[in-house]
Design an enzyme around this catalytic site. Structure first.
Site, PDB file in Angstrom:
ATOM      1  CG  ASP A  35      -2.029   4.547  -2.856  1.00 40.15           C
ATOM      2  OD1 ASP A  35      -2.890   5.255  -3.403  1.00 40.15           O
ATOM      3  OD2 ASP A  35      -2.275   3.412  -2.404  1.00 40.15           O
ATOM      4  CD  GLU A  36      -4.521   5.747  -9.019  1.00 43.87           C
ATOM      5  OE1 GLU A  36      -4.898   5.610 -10.199  1.00 43.87           O
ATOM      6  OE2 GLU A  36      -5.196   5.392  -8.043  1.00 43.87           O
TER       7      GLU A  36
END
Length: 278
Positions: free
Chosen positions: A19-20
């Site tokens: 998620d990054e």
């Protein structure tokens, strides 16, 4: 799937977890603004070709061809369209930060969660206006221990305090730690030194914390056996790292981020160090 979408805009994309991600969208923007009739697929193909062939003709630098206000507007429009494309294809919303380096972009990405973006201007004054009012904990790489140390020793709470008390920092901390804190005080980061894992490992590099960690981000699960299997794999990977570095820890910490993004942390410390057989 999300990675594939983002790679259309930056073939050299760096994913630091599920998620990054960190992107440099300026090469895409340079092609797009210098060739305003060029389709997205053609730009993506050009970027992929350029990534493997440095002899291709470079695009005209944007600051030589367009006013800053136009560039900044186009950057924000492009990022908004990227986020919308991710949402349309995957159903996932995402927040983003736009800035001149990783440190600022990381901080800015937290400003308009869960489905927004925040732009930090590139001038020295714009960067100061953004970063200096922030609490030190907002800086990626300053964890709880360093936050308490800064406040307890120097009375430092804000990033501006780091700059105002730079002489004390230079005197009290090790050179690597002081340099990291002083760079943070002016919103500067070395993009080449951005690490894959989160704050705990960045503390290890930037602030010389004597620790090592492994983290994994995955889809929410509630099965106890599945969670145990995941934990076992992460633990075995961590143990292998400890063996290779000949480290014998006394404290083991478990950190869990729930689907609600709440964080749970538990730690156990032994009188004697853990020893791992080869």
């Amino acid at each position: 799937e999300v990675k594939a979408i983002l790679e259309e805009y930056d073939p050299k994309l760096k994913m630091y977890s599920l998620d990054e991600a960190y992107m440099d969208i300026m090469p895409y923007l340079e092609v797009k603004m210098n060739n305003n009739t060029m389709a997205h697929e053609a730009i993506t193909k050009h970027l992929n070709t350029t990534a493997s062939n440095n002899n291709l003709k470079a695009q005209l630098p944007l600051h030589e061809a367009f006013p800053d206000s136009t560039i900044h507007k186009e950057v924000q429009n492009l990022l908004n369209s990227i986020r919308q494309k991710v949402k349309d294809i995957t159903g996932l919303s995402c927040s983003a930060g736009i800035a001149s380096n990783f440190l600022l972009a990381k901080i800015a990405s937290d400003f308009n969660k869960p489905d927004g973006q925040y732009f930090v201007g590139p001038t020295e004054q714009q960067i100061k206006d953004f970063v200096q009012p922030l609490s030190t904990r907002k800086v990626n790489g300053i964890g709880r221990v360093m936050e308490k140390t800064l406040y307890g020793v120097c009375g430092i709470e804000k990033v501006k305090d780091l700059f105002d008390k730079r002489a004390e920092i230079q005197y009290l901390f090790k050179p690597a730690t002081a340099n990291f804190l002083l760079r943070a005080s002016i919103g500067y980061s070395d993009c080449n030194k951005h690490r894959e894992d989160s704050v705990e490992e960045e503390d290890d590099e930037a602030i010389h914390r004597k620790g090592i960690s492994h983290e994994r981000t995955f889809s929410p699960i509630s099965s106890w056996s599945d969670l145990c299997n995941r934990l076992e794999m992460i633990t075995l990977s961590l143990v292998q790292d400890l063996r290779e570095r000949n480290l014998m820890p006394k404290t083991v910490t478990l950190k869990v981020k729930l689907a609600s993004f709440d964080m749970l942390t538990r730690a156990v410390t032994r009188n004697t160090a853990f020893v791992f057989d080869q």
